[in-house]
Design an enzyme around this catalytic site. Structure first.
Site, PDB file in Angstrom:
ATOM      1  N   GLU A 254       7.921   2.543  -4.304  1.00  0.00           N
ATOM      2  CA  GLU A 254       6.729   1.887  -4.860  1.00  0.00           C
ATOM      3  C   GLU A 254       6.730   2.206  -6.341  1.00  0.00           C
ATOM      4  O   GLU A 254       6.481   3.332  -6.741  1.00  0.00           O
ATOM      5  CB  GLU A 254       5.460   2.384  -4.160  1.00  0.00           C
ATOM      6  CG  GLU A 254       4.239   1.525  -4.440  1.00  0.00           C
ATOM      7  CD  GLU A 254       3.427   2.008  -5.636  1.00  0.00           C
ATOM      8  OE1 GLU A 254       3.578   1.404  -6.728  1.00  0.00           O
ATOM      9  OE2 GLU A 254       2.681   2.977  -5.486  1.00  0.00           O
TER      10      GLU A 254
ATOM     11  N   CYS B 142      -0.798   1.925 -10.704  1.00  0.00           N
ATOM     12  CA  CYS B 142       0.159   0.830 -10.574  1.00  0.00           C
ATOM     13  C   CYS B 142      -0.538  -0.453 -10.144  1.00  0.00           C
ATOM     14  O   CYS B 142      -0.105  -1.543 -10.519  1.00  0.00           O
ATOM     15  CB  CYS B 142       1.237   1.203  -9.557  1.00  0.00           C
ATOM     16  SG  CYS B 142       2.272   2.593 -10.050  1.00  0.00           S
TER      17      CYS B 142
END
Length: 457
Positions: free
Chosen positions: A231, A265
């Site tokens: 990720e 993010c």
């Protein structure tokens, strides 16, 4: 980077730590592998008992834990406490659902010439978790809760600026009852990752972090033929169309950009407004960003604390300065405050052109770039004009437009008339250079399992 607690609000080094030696790393891997051989045979009910007890501790200690998170990475106390409580929710979710998620998957035995035929999920073994500092508990727990409930064991290599959070995670799981060495924290630098991942006793890895870190771990794991979940970064679009509830969209846009001091993010970073409502959106968005209070993250009245690291603050500052030098317009913010600590103000930038790095790069701080578009086609084009594809947001009450955004945006997630949030119940992950694999939900717990086909004559 030294392994140390450095208060981002003051720049003061609070405590330093010695990295584990090669011998200590070797011993930790050996203990983890030995533990897996017995732990994998524990029942779901027993693992659930330990997971729920860990959740109890996380809830009971949320205030103290929040203070530790704030000290090490600078987020406000309110958001730090919310993170600790979310970790408890994650443990409870998998405690309740893991057994059903990993139940045998039956096939039709007659069609394959068998008396029995099914798929069985079994744990892989020792999993290395390389985790970032921005959500120092939740990022690790969203790996640890499903991995441990599946029967795996974990070794955590956390970011070097949150060592006390890393040690707390191993401690709270041990006090929750998980057997020794089910989850170990190793205080090591990034140079130790390759050695750990190449060890034949380590079965897989998961990483949340930067694109270069993901490239490195992915390459090593590929060479060793070991599964990984990555990720990585995101430059998420936040699209606002004329039919949207503009007041709700603006209020959410402000929160979406400055959540976690802008260091997420999945924070919205590129705001794309239809020309019919562009001016109104920009005016109200700028006003909302200007109204935020920047200050001491332990003060309950603070909205935005410092950035977690000095280098991170300097990088954000450089990105803004470069865009302004190339012709972008700074609508608010854009100037580092004259005070100790690694603060940067909420900033809004417009008039960004394709030749500017800001057009495609991720900005990991409270800086929003805003774009004007003529129609939905241009909105989707700009949304996809990045190498990242983590999440996305689109605001419209038009059902046809909603379907266009759901189908057309290149991302692992799309949130319609809302802000991206990670939920244990929903799969989490990205496409393109935002990584691969999924965390959370049933997909997340199955990532580090062997789906074994069973055929009985």
């Amino acid at each position: 980077m030294p392994i140390a607690t450095i208060n981002p609000a003051t720049g003061e080094t609070v405590q330093t730590f010695t990295a584990a030696s090669d011998e200590e790393v070797e011993a930790a891997i050996a203990r983890a592998y030995a533990r897996f051989t017995s732990y994998r045979h524990t029942s779901f009910a027993q693992r659930a008992q330990w997971a729920n007890a860990t959740a109890d501790l996380l809830e009971a200690e949320a205030d103290q834990t929040a203070a530790l998170i704030t000290l090490e990475m600078g987020k406000t106390l309110a958001s730090a406490k919310a993170e600790a409580l979310k970790c408890a929710k994650g443990f409870r979710y998998y405690a309740e659902n893991a057994e059903a998620m990993l139940a045998d998957e039956p096939a039709d035995p007659g069609k394959v010439g068998a008396s029995e035929a099914y798929g069985r999920y079994q744990p892989l073994g020792v999993v290395l978790a390389v985790m970032p500092w921005n959500f120092p508990l939740w990022q690790a727990v969203r790996f640890a809760a499903p991995a441990l409930m599946a029967g795996n064991v974990g070794i955590l290599k956390h970011a070097s600026n949150v060592p006390q959070c890393a040690l707390y995670l191993a401690d709270v799981m041990a006090r929750g009852g998980f057997p020794d060495d089910c989850f170990q924290t190793l205080l090591v630098g990034s140079s130790a990752v390759e050695r750990i991942l190449r060890d034949p006793r380590v079965a897989a890895a998961t990483l949340t972090g930067s694109e270069p870190a993901g490239q490195s771990v992915g390459a090593i794991a590929g060479d060793e033929i070991k599964p990984t979940v990555l990720e990585l970064g995101g430059s998420d679009p936040f699209i606002v169309m004329p039919s949207a509830d503009l007041d709700a969209a603006v209020t959410t846009a402000v929160t979406a950009r400055v959540q976690n001091c802008g260091q997420s993010c999945i924070a919205a970073k590129r705001f794309i407004a239809h020309t019919d409502i562009y001016d109104q959106f920009v005016d109200t968005f700028v006003a909302g960003m200007q109204a935020l209070r920047v200050g001491d993250p332990t003060d309950p009245d603070t909205d935005v604390g410092p950035l977690a690291t000095e280098s991170g603050r300097d990088e954000v500052e450089k990105q803004v300065e470069d865009a302004a030098a190339a012709g972008a317009v700074i609508r608010c913010g854009g100037q580092r405050p004259d005070r100790p600590g690694w603060f940067y103000p909420p900033t809004v930038i417009t008039d960004i052109s394709k030749d500017m790095a800001l057009y495609t790069d991720e900005v990991f701080g409270p800086v929003a770039s805003v774009y004007r578009v003529r129609d939905i086609d241009e909105a989707i084009e700009i949304a996809n004009a990045t190498t990242f594809g983590l999440s996305s947001n689109a605001w419209t009450r038009d059902a046809t437009e909603q379907r266009r955004f759901i189908d057309g945006i290149e991302a692992g997630q799309v949130f319609i008339n809302g802000m991206t949030v990670s939920y244990p119940e929903l799969p989490f992950g990205g496409v393109k250079r935002s990584g691969y694999g999924r965390e959370l939900s049933a997909q997340g717990i199955r990532e580090f399992c062997n789906l074994k086909t069973v055929w009985v004559a």
